[in-house]
Enzyme design. Structure first.
Site, mmCIF file in Angstrom:
data_model
loop_
_atom_site.group_PDB
_atom_site.id
_atom_site.type_symbol
_atom_site.label_atom_id
_atom_site.label_comp_id
_atom_site.label_asym_id
_atom_site.label_seq_id
_atom_site.Cartn_x
_atom_site.Cartn_y
_atom_site.Cartn_z
ATOM 1 N N ASN A 10 71.983 53.518 18.247
ATOM 2 C CA ASN A 10 70.916 52.882 19.483
ATOM 3 C C ASN A 10 71.712 52.838 20.701
ATOM 4 O O ASN A 10 72.717 51.920 20.587
ATOM 5 C CB ASN A 10 70.124 50.893 19.118
ATOM 6 C CG ASN A 10 69.671 51.249 20.651
ATOM 7 O OD1 ASN A 10 69.576 51.891 21.746
ATOM 8 N ND2 ASN A 10 68.938 49.894 20.953
ATOM 9 N N TRP A 11 72.098 53.840 20.955
ATOM 10 C CA TRP A 11 73.856 54.113 22.174
ATOM 11 C C TRP A 11 72.824 53.041 23.568
ATOM 12 O O TRP A 11 73.536 52.979 24.641
ATOM 13 C CB TRP A 11 73.519 55.232 22.274
ATOM 14 C CG TRP A 11 74.184 56.638 21.655
ATOM 15 C CD1 TRP A 11 75.004 55.453 20.762
ATOM 16 C CD2 TRP A 11 74.314 57.741 21.410
ATOM 17 N NE1 TRP A 11 75.414 56.545 19.539
ATOM 18 C CE2 TRP A 11 75.251 57.720 20.279
ATOM 19 C CE3 TRP A 11 73.628 58.974 22.759
ATOM 20 C CZ2 TRP A 11 75.615 59.421 20.526
ATOM 21 C CZ3 TRP A 11 74.597 60.240 21.541
ATOM 22 C CH2 TRP A 11 75.732 60.001 20.841
ATOM 23 N N LYS A 12 71.902 52.240 23.179
ATOM 24 C CA LYS A 12 71.428 52.264 24.767
ATOM 25 C C LYS A 12 71.432 52.299 26.302
ATOM 26 O O LYS A 12 71.587 53.804 26.156
ATOM 27 C CB LYS A 12 71.791 50.585 25.034
ATOM 28 C CG LYS A 12 71.458 49.346 23.422
ATOM 29 C CD LYS A 12 71.496 48.208 23.514
ATOM 30 C CE LYS A 12 71.767 47.474 21.652
ATOM 31 N NZ LYS A 12 71.905 46.100 22.374
ATOM 32 N N HIS A 97 62.702 46.548 20.963
ATOM 33 C CA HIS A 97 63.885 45.835 21.079
ATOM 34 C C HIS A 97 63.721 44.412 21.502
ATOM 35 O O HIS A 97 63.140 44.538 22.597
ATOM 36 C CB HIS A 97 64.509 47.577 21.474
ATOM 37 C CG HIS A 97 65.938 46.451 21.714
ATOM 38 N ND1 HIS A 97 67.148 45.609 22.348
ATOM 39 C CD2 HIS A 97 66.811 46.915 20.444
ATOM 40 C CE1 HIS A 97 67.827 45.954 21.390
ATOM 41 N NE2 HIS A 97 68.158 46.104 20.643
ATOM 42 N N GLU A 99 65.957 43.809 23.914
ATOM 43 C CA GLU A 99 66.345 43.488 25.193
ATOM 44 C C GLU A 99 65.237 44.637 26.223
ATOM 45 O O GLU A 99 64.653 44.271 27.128
ATOM 46 C CB GLU A 99 67.471 44.400 24.972
ATOM 47 C CG GLU A 99 68.944 44.010 24.831
ATOM 48 C CD GLU A 99 69.596 44.687 24.077
ATOM 49 O OE1 GLU A 99 69.466 46.536 24.716
ATOM 50 O OE2 GLU A 99 70.593 44.035 23.888
ATOM 51 N N GLU A 169 66.201 42.813 14.015
ATOM 52 C CA GLU A 169 67.033 42.324 14.343
ATOM 53 C C GLU A 169 67.615 40.868 15.164
ATOM 54 O O GLU A 169 66.920 40.834 15.808
ATOM 55 C CB GLU A 169 67.901 43.228 15.274
ATOM 56 C CG GLU A 169 67.304 44.257 14.817
ATOM 57 C CD GLU A 169 68.401 45.230 16.711
ATOM 58 O OE1 GLU A 169 69.181 46.323 15.973
ATOM 59 O OE2 GLU A 169 67.090 45.200 17.609
ATOM 60 N N GLY A 175 75.248 42.102 20.183
ATOM 61 C CA GLY A 175 76.445 42.249 20.976
ATOM 62 C C GLY A 175 76.858 41.345 20.574
ATOM 63 O O GLY A 175 77.325 41.452 22.132
ATOM 64 N N SER A 215 75.575 43.930 15.764
ATOM 65 C CA SER A 215 76.725 43.059 14.879
ATOM 66 C C SER A 215 77.460 44.288 13.865
ATOM 67 O O SER A 215 78.174 43.388 12.670
ATOM 68 C CB SER A 215 77.306 42.013 15.537
ATOM 69 O OG SER A 215 76.976 41.213 16.342
ATOM 70 N N GLY A 236 73.765 49.047 17.212
ATOM 71 C CA GLY A 236 74.075 49.105 19.150
ATOM 72 C C GLY A 236 75.736 49.436 19.320
ATOM 73 O O GLY A 236 75.987 50.746 18.953
ATOM 74 N N GLY A 237 76.181 48.889 19.798
ATOM 75 C CA GLY A 237 78.095 48.483 19.825
ATOM 76 C C GLY A 237 79.005 49.917 19.091
ATOM 77 O O GLY A 237 79.277 50.514 19.622
HETATM 78 P P1 PGA Z 1 74.874 45.499 18.447
HETATM 79 O O1 PGA Z 1 73.072 45.708 18.745
HETATM 80 O O2 PGA Z 1 74.905 46.207 16.350
HETATM 81 O O3 PGA Z 1 75.808 45.895 19.692
HETATM 82 O O4 PGA Z 1 75.190 44.317 18.016
HETATM 83 C C1 PGA Z 1 72.005 46.454 17.994
HETATM 84 C C2 PGA Z 1 71.097 46.469 18.426
HETATM 85 O O5 PGA Z 1 70.328 45.328 19.333
HETATM 86 O O6 PGA Z 1 70.256 47.576 17.930
#
Ligand code: PGA
Length: 253
Positions: A10-12, A97, A99, A169, A175, A215, A236-237
């Site tokens: 997930n590149w956000k 998600h 966010e 999650e 993050g 993470s 994500g990251g």
């Molecule tokens: P992260 O994000 O790997 O940067 O913790 C995961 C996500 O939000 O899907």
């Protein structure tokens, strides 16, 4: 029952279309040959979907979007429809998600509408659930997951559930560099599967892919994916750098 590992990046809100195109090309090279062992998806911003679609898909990589509208078309400024995504070769779409829930006011009822709309349009939703740190510390993780699973999947049939992925999650692990321990994650996954079993029956529940997110990185993907109810990851990251993401996937196999 064997569930094929499914890892999605997930590149956000990162990467221009040009950056995404270069990174996907590299990722495809680095991941050649893993396709029979794991499903891999990339979920770039909307603006990069078209540019990476054919390179990703011709290498067997799945293309995902990070959101969609719960409306078919019309006067909804700023929204992107399921049909628009399908036209670009998108097959997966992340819904709910944390966010989106935290910053854009999405609740379980919106999430279920989006998931149902995605399914009816031919897209496969990745439905995200997870507790906050406060909720975990208050001992209400299971209560939160029960409410989110019941609300976010409201109206989804057992048949459609087989095309739906759940991403567990924990918000406190997203993050932050704080990963749930493999056992903490396994306990939550097993609990989610028990909720699915109660709602859809054990046969269906055993087939549903439940990803862990929060993470995940190359150094911990192996121990997390080794747990019996963890069937993949939403990353994500650590999905932003092609080499790091390729290592994360390979270590998990
Ligand atoms: P992260 O994000 O790997 O940067 O913790 C995961 C996500 O939000 O899907």
């Amino acid at each position: 029952m064997a569930r094929k590992l499914f890892i999605a990046g997930n590149w956000k809100m990162n990467k221009t279309a040009s950056e995404a195109a270069a990174d996907v090309k590299r990722l495809v090279e680095l991941l050649s040959g893993v396709g029979d062992k794991a499903r891999v998806a990339v979920c770039p911003p909307f603006t990069a979907l078209d540019r990476i679609s054919s390179v990703a898909r011709s290498a067997g990589m799945e293309l995902g979007a990070q959101n969609l509208s719960d409306k078919a078309s019309g006067a909804y400024t700023g929204e992107v429809s399921a049909q628009m995504l399908l036209d670009l070769g998108v097959t997966q779409v992340i819904v709910g998600h944390s966010e989106r829930r935290q910053f854009y006011g999405e609740n379980d009822s919106i999430v279920s509408k989006k998931a149902i709309f995605a399914l009816a349009s031919g897209l496969c939703p990745i439905v995200c659930v997870g507790e906050t740190l406060e909720e975990r510390e208050a001992g209400s993780t299971e209560k939160v997951l029960r409410t989110q699973i019941s609300g976010s999947l409201d109206g989804i049939s057992a048949e459609d559930m087989l095309r739906t992925t759940i991403a567990y999650e924990p918000v406190w692990a997203i993050g932050t560099g704080k990963t749930a321990t493999p056992q903490q994650a396994q306990d939550a996954h097993a609990f989610i599967r028990s909720l699915l079993s109660a709602k859809y029956g054990e046969t269906c529940a055993q087939k549903v892919i439940i990803q862990y997110g929060g993470s995940v990185k190359a150094s911990n993907s192996k121990e997390l994916m080794a747990m019996p109810d963890i069937d993949g990851a939403l990353v994500g990251g650590a999905s932003l750098d092609p080499a790091g993401f390729a290592d994360l996937v390979k270590n998990a196999l």
